[in-house]
Scaffold this motif. Structure first.
Motif: not given
Ligand code: AMP
Ligand code: MG
Length: 312
Positions: A213-237
């Motif tokens: 279904v993804r091709p139905k919303s073409p915009g969702t495949k593009h790179r998005h929302y990125s700051p210049r800094a690297m973004v990483k997830f961190i788990e609790d604790g």
């Protein structure tokens, strides 16, 4: 080009009426608007943002008359969603009447539309006298702007006008739901959660992770929302070894001694603050931004989606 600043939607609408492009606040993020029927104006949006031409734009309306002009038929599901969630942060995809600019539709025979809840947005669309196509008012790929100052950071000198307003209350883009098939399919997570959509129409399918279904919303495949800094997830604790030039945003207090820390009191506040925090980190030269994971319920799903894309 000189970018004009105003707090008056009537004044801002004059730029739209003469074929220009205007950034304006909505309840989700700041949009960059143009008359949906004006090819020349729509083209200016793609140029100002550096937006790929295969990424279609959402049409912002203030009335059912405007909706009826841009669609052919509305499914019963679409009508149920409109009844419950309009005006608000929900975008519906339906069969297009072909009236909006083909550049805005990026060649699709469907149209995505929503009725924003923000008063300034509504006044601007009314005064412009036409539906407005409006993607977020940032350079393509960057975090969406949630303040008018963030709009200027990306767009000063590239657009005709900025309609100033308060910082946006939601801070993430609208939920997108495809209502062209036999069951509604959520194409993009947003402020309206999958749970809420299913309360309205129980058959609603989650299409956000699905390749077919993804091709139905073409915009969702593009790179998005990125700051210049690297973004990483961190788990609790989690404890990070090297946190120099690093920042943290989350609901729990982190263990490390980060250069910049933002503690948010709720998932809603996290969503509202995320993009501005990304921008603030870029302004101060932070190199890595650690974002606390939250559970995938309610607006948490949209929040995790944006952080994941920013981290890719
Ligand atoms: P943005 O304007 O960057 O918030 O993105 C608009 C989103 O709506 C993108 O994910 C587009 O792919 C999606 N969109 C716009 N028009 C359509 C359409 N006709 N069918 C499916 N998705 C659409
Ligand atoms: Mg955007």
């Amino acid at each position: 080009m000189k970018t004009f600043l105003t707090s008056d939607p009537i004044e801002a609408a004059e730029f739209i009426r003469s074929g220009g492009i205007v950034a304006f606040p909505t309840e989700t993020v700041f949009g960059l608007g143009a008359n949906a029927f004006d090819d020349g104006a729509v083209k200016k949006i793609f140029t100002a943002k550096g937006r790929p031409s295969d990424n279609p734009l959402i049409v912002h309306v203030v009335s059912t008359d405007q909706i009826n002009e841009i669609v052919t038929v509305l499914s019963d599901h679409a009508k149920v969603f409109m009844e419950i969630f309009f005006p608000g942060p929900l975008t519906i995809v339906a069969a297009s009447s072909g009236k909006i600019s083909p550049i805005a539709a990026a060649g699709l025979d469907t149209v995505a539309f929503r009725m924003p809840a923000g008063k300034l947005a509504q006044e601007l669309i009314k005064a412009a006298g036409a539906p407005l196509v409006a993607p977020s008012a940032n350079v393509s790929g960057r975090p969406s702007p949630t303040t008018w100052q963030a709009v200027l950071e990306d767009m000063d000198g590239k657009i005709d006008c900025v309609l100033k307003g308060e910082p946006t209350t939601i801070g993430l883009e609208s939920t997108v739901i495809d209502c062209t098939g036999s069951v509604p399919v959520m194409l993009r997570a947003g402020a309206i959660s999958l749970e809420e959509l299913r309360k309205a129409v129980s058959e609603t399918v989650d299409g956000t992770g699905s390749a077919n279904v993804r091709p139905k919303s073409p915009g969702t495949k593009h790179r998005h929302y990125s700051p210049r800094a690297m973004v990483k997830f961190i788990e609790d604790g989690d404890v990070e070894e090297n946190i120099a030039r690093s920042a943290y945003i989350g609901m729990l207090h982190p263990k490390g001694n980060y250069e910049k820390v933002k503690i948010v009191g709720s998932v809603e506040e996290y969503a509202r603050e995320l993009f501005e925090f990304f921008r603030e980190c870029d302004r101060s030269g932070v190199e890595v931004i650690y974002c606390q994971s939250v559970s995938n319920v309610g607006v948490g799903a949209a929040l995790m989606d944006r952080i994941r894309r920013a981290s890719e």
